[in-house]
Design a protein around this motif. Structure first.
Motif, short mmCIF file in Angstrom:
data_model
loop_
_atom_site.label_atom_id
_atom_site.label_comp_id
_atom_site.label_asym_id
_atom_site.label_seq_id
_atom_site.Cartn_x
_atom_site.Cartn_y
_atom_site.Cartn_z
N PRO A 236 0.81 -1.23 0.00
CA PRO A 236 0.00 0.00 0.00
C PRO A 236 0.84 1.27 0.00
O PRO A 236 0.49 2.26 -0.67
N THR A 237 1.94 1.27 0.74
CA THR A 237 2.83 2.43 0.74
C THR A 237 3.45 2.65 -0.63
O THR A 237 3.59 3.79 -1.09
N VAL A 238 3.82 1.56 -1.29
CA VAL A 238 4.38 1.66 -2.63
C VAL A 238 3.34 2.23 -3.60
O VAL A 238 3.66 3.06 -4.46
N MET A 239 2.09 1.81 -3.46
CA MET A 239 1.04 2.35 -4.34
C MET A 239 0.78 3.82 -4.05
O MET A 239 0.51 4.59 -4.98
N ALA A 240 0.87 4.23 -2.79
CA ALA A 240 0.72 5.66 -2.48
C ALA A 240 1.88 6.46 -3.08
O ALA A 240 1.67 7.54 -3.64
N LEU A 241 3.09 5.90 -2.97
CA LEU A 241 4.24 6.57 -3.57
C LEU A 241 4.12 6.60 -5.09
O LEU A 241 4.42 7.61 -5.73
N GLY A 242 3.65 5.49 -5.69
CA GLY A 242 3.47 5.46 -7.13
C GLY A 242 2.42 6.45 -7.60
O GLY A 242 2.57 7.07 -8.66
N THR A 243 1.37 6.63 -6.82
CA THR A 243 0.34 7.62 -7.17
C THR A 243 0.91 9.03 -7.15
O THR A 243 0.62 9.86 -8.03
N SER A 244 1.73 9.32 -6.14
CA SER A 244 2.36 10.64 -6.06
C SER A 244 3.28 10.89 -7.24
O SER A 244 3.27 11.97 -7.84
N ILE A 245 4.08 9.87 -7.59
CA ILE A 245 4.98 10.00 -8.74
C ILE A 245 4.19 10.18 -10.02
O ILE A 245 4.55 10.98 -10.90
N LEU A 246 3.10 9.44 -10.15
CA LEU A 246 2.26 9.53 -11.35
C LEU A 246 1.68 10.93 -11.50
O LEU A 246 1.67 11.49 -12.61
N ALA A 247 1.21 11.51 -10.40
CA ALA A 247 0.63 12.85 -10.47
C ALA A 247 1.67 13.89 -10.84
O ALA A 247 1.44 14.76 -11.71
N VAL A 248 2.85 13.82 -10.22
CA VAL A 248 3.91 14.78 -10.53
C VAL A 248 4.39 14.60 -11.97
O VAL A 248 4.63 15.59 -12.69
N SER A 249 4.53 13.36 -12.41
CA SER A 249 4.98 13.10 -13.78
C SER A 249 3.98 13.65 -14.80
O SER A 249 4.36 14.20 -15.84
N PHE A 250 2.70 13.49 -14.51
CA PHE A 250 1.68 14.01 -15.41
C PHE A 250 1.75 15.53 -15.52
O PHE A 250 1.65 16.09 -16.62
#
Length: 288
Positions: A236-250
């Protein structure tokens, strides 16, 4: 009549294919933000409830902070190097008028066609031969190589969009090649330069395969995520981190694309070789 119906049917099947392709491509990506807010360590339906605790665990994690700082530093250095190289290579390709410049430009764009595993293994062999070994310097060099094709393509398209008469007029007025490049071509290409830097930074920040071969004792953020996938409770922490990276990358990718289009759609400067019409309808040539 039957031909028109057949055309409509073909168009309908094409639309179904496009929708199915987009769902197959982006649905797994959209599931990551969904499960990052799920109050469960398992990524499965039905959802257990809404929570922000997985995002709270991102703060105060020293290993995560170190990996993030490494990725930011490496990304900034690699993006700067790739952008400078992309500007030089693309400018010489268009205005150098040399087979060597055209060959270098083609070689600079070649890594985009080579699998990342091959690039990673080749760079690992090279840095071992020159004595660097897996380190942050090796990662920076690898990221410059990976991001270089993007910067070359962006800068080449921008330089090609600038009328050649602008550069020729500056040379005719006595400016040297370096002065023309620095005082004329670079200011006109500033939006593309910023766009190339942002996309190069994004490529470096998200790169995993090359880093996997070249990383030493200081992992980057993608390597940190990879290491955490071994622990089910960290998912779950990895998915939260991945979501943050996805938003910033977008956000970064969208801003870079807007800047690139703004640079390409900007009105071209006045051509010094063409007359300008005054309010009276007379033709007035630009003063030199």
């Amino acid at each position: 009549m039957s031909k028109g119906r057949r055309t409509q049917a073909d168009g309908g099947w094409l639309g179904v294919y496009v929708i199915a392709y987009l769902v197959f491509l982006y649905l797994p990506v959209l599931l990551i933000p969904l499960f990052s807010f799920n109050n469960s360590i398992q990524a499965a339906f039905p959802l257990q409830g809404f929570t922000l605790q997985w995002y709270a665990t991102l703060f105060g994690n020293s290993a995560l902070t170190g990996a993030l700082l490494n990725s930011l530093a490496i990304g900034a250095i690699a993006a700067t190097g790739a952008t400078l190289c992309g500007i030089t290579v693309s400018y010489m390709d268009l205005y150098g008028r040399s087979p060597v410049a055209a060959t270098i430009s083609a070689i600079a764009r070649l890594p985009i066609l080579i699998p990342g595993v091959i690039v990673g293994i080749s760079l690992l062999i090279l840095i071992n031969l020159i004595g660097l070994g897996p380190s942050r310097v090796a990662i920076v060099l690898g990221h410059i190589l990976v991001a270089l094709p993007t910067t070359v393509v962006i800068m080449r398209s921008r330089f090609a969009a600038i009328p050649k008469t602008i550069r020729e007029a500056a040379l005719d007025l006595g400016a040297s090649d370096w002065t023309t490049f620095r005082r004329v071509m670079l200011p006109l290409s500033l939006p593309a330069i910023v766009s190339a830097f942002m996309l190069a930074f994004l490529i470096s920040f998200d790169e995993f395969i090359v880093v996997f071969f070249l990383a030493g004792t200081e992992p980057t953020l993608p390597l940190y995520i990879w290491s955490q996938l071994r622990f089910p409770r960290s998912l779950p922490t990895v998915m939260a981190l991945g979501t943050s990276i996805l938003a910033v990358s977008f956000v970064i990718a969208a801003a870079a694309e807007i800047l690139r289009h703004r640079g390409l759609s900007a009105p071209a400067p006045a051509d010094p070789s063409q007359p300008k019409q005054t309010k009276r309808g007379e033709l007035q040539w630009h003063s030199t």
